[in-house]
Design a protein around this motif. Sequence first.
Motif, PDB file in Angstrom:
ATOM      1  N   THR A 131      48.410  55.936  53.443  1.00 15.95           N
ATOM      2  CA  THR A 131      49.555  55.123  53.872  1.00 15.95           C
ATOM      3  C   THR A 131      50.484  55.936  54.767  1.00 15.95           C
ATOM      4  N   LEU A 134      48.939  56.314  58.161  1.00  9.33           N
ATOM      5  CA  LEU A 134      49.066  55.063  58.928  1.00  9.33           C
ATOM      6  C   LEU A 134      50.486  54.894  59.452  1.00  9.33           C
ATOM      7  N   SER A 135      51.453  55.186  58.572  1.00  9.21           N
ATOM      8  CA  SER A 135      52.863  55.060  58.971  1.00  9.21           C
ATOM      9  C   SER A 135      53.198  56.017  60.101  1.00  9.21           C
ATOM     10  N   SER A 136      52.696  57.264  59.998  1.00 15.11           N
ATOM     11  CA  SER A 136      52.960  58.265  61.040  1.00 15.11           C
ATOM     12  C   SER A 136      52.372  57.817  62.364  1.00 15.11           C
ATOM     13  N   THR A 137      51.142  57.310  62.312  1.00 12.55           N
ATOM     14  CA  THR A 137      50.502  56.826  63.539  1.00 12.55           C
ATOM     15  C   THR A 137      51.320  55.686  64.134  1.00 12.55           C
ATOM     16  N   GLY A 138      51.726  54.780  63.226  1.00 15.79           N
ATOM     17  CA  GLY A 138      52.526  53.636  63.674  1.00 15.79           C
ATOM     18  C   GLY A 138      53.834  54.071  64.295  1.00 15.79           C
ATOM     19  N   LEU A 139      54.487  55.057  63.654  1.00 17.03           N
ATOM     20  CA  LEU A 139      55.771  55.544  64.179  1.00 17.03           C
ATOM     21  C   LEU A 139      55.612  56.231  65.529  1.00 17.03           C
ATOM     22  N   SER A 140      54.532  57.021  65.656  1.00 12.37           N
ATOM     23  CA  SER A 140      54.268  57.704  66.944  1.00 12.37           C
ATOM     24  C   SER A 140      54.040  56.682  68.037  1.00 12.37           C
ATOM     25  N   ALA A 141      53.224  55.677  67.690  1.00 13.22           N
ATOM     26  CA  ALA A 141      52.934  54.623  68.677  1.00 13.22           C
ATOM     27  C   ALA A 141      54.217  53.904  69.063  1.00 13.22           C
ATOM     28  N   LEU A 142      55.045  53.658  68.056  1.00 17.59           N
ATOM     29  CA  LEU A 142      56.317  52.967  68.317  1.00 17.59           C
ATOM     30  C   LEU A 142      57.223  53.804  69.230  1.00 17.59           C
TER      31      LEU A 142
ATOM     32  N   GLY B  19      60.752  50.639  63.126  1.00 17.90           N
ATOM     33  CA  GLY B  19      60.297  51.903  62.524  1.00 17.90           C
ATOM     34  C   GLY B  19      60.391  51.857  61.010  1.00 17.90           C
ATOM     35  N   ILE B  22      57.594  49.789  59.607  1.00 20.93           N
ATOM     36  CA  ILE B  22      56.328  50.538  59.626  1.00 20.93           C
ATOM     37  C   ILE B  22      56.301  51.565  58.486  1.00 20.93           C
TER      38      ILE B  22
END
Lengths: 171, 200
Positions: A131, A134-142, B19, B22
């Motif tokens: 999790t 996934l969150s880190s990837t999502g945050l980087s993408a964001l 953020g 996410i």
Amino acid sequence: MLLGKYMVNRKVLIYCAIFALTCAWLMPTCLAVDKRGAEEALADAEGALASAYGAVAEAESVGANVTELLSKLSLAGDLLAEANNTYRLGDYDGAYSYATNCSDTVEGIANQALNMKLEAEEIHGERLFFTAALSSTGLSALFVASLFGWRFSKKKYVKRVLEMKPEVRED
Amino acid sequence: MMSLEDFKLLYVLSCLGLGLIILSPTLAMVVKLPSGERFSELWLLGSGHMAEDYPFNVAEGQACKVYLGIGNHMGGLEYYKVYVKFRNQTEHLPDALNGTPSILDPVLEYRMFLRENEVWEREVLFSFEGISFDGNFCKVSSLVVDGCMLNVDKSAVWDEENHGFYFQLFFELWVYNNTLADFQYHNRFVWIWLNMTVSI
């Protein structure tokens, strides 16, 4: 000669009979549980059940599936309650029997619960890692998307401002 | 139309909100939010499984029925013990203010393990044997609970005010404390008054 042999056999028979009678008389005394024996068995069962409960509670708190262990604990709890109730009635044999049954029922539960706890913690750790990844990837993408998005939005905003018709205010 | 500064602020706030969305699954796994009030329920219902029709006038051998229940809202698995006690009007009751149990010895006990929000309930069948009356005194020799005969040997004096020989059957809730490695009185008890009468 024959008479002597008969006498010896008779003596042996009498000794055997006396021995058997003594055994029959003493056996229940030897096997019967006294108050102290029952109390010791009750204390052992109480301790075993409490430590099993502690282990199962810990396993349950980290999310392990303890349904099977709980049914064993409940059975052991009933047995211990019955042992105490029987003890209060003065039936020390019964109390001893129920208490040892309780101890037998909870045997191994603490180890099983500990294994389940470790397993549940491992699963939780893996899930947390997945999790978090996934969150880190999502945050980087964001983050990247927001930088590009800002440039785009700013350009659009400026374009909209420039396309606006100036209004003349009358004082 | 909003200024560029306002537009920038709105954009940053939207990004922060997104953020947080996410990040929320990870936060949910790590951050433990404070739970609500932790407590246990203890109840006693009458023969119709309602808070009415409790046994009151009791004669020798008369079968009585109540339902005893416990609910766990302590936030995890709990180990409970219920002591069944019997007293006359002069003997000790638990002290709700100080949270101390009755000093009377239990006549019977039940034990149970309950998970969070789990409920335990059982039918308790009881009757009395050896009820004798002697002038202003009433003596009860035995209490039979779920078929098990328990020696109680209690006497009560005639209650002038309420016109009866009153006894009380009560149930104390105890909970296992892992830190103390022992049971602790949970400051909860339920009871019924019983008036001993002559069987007709």
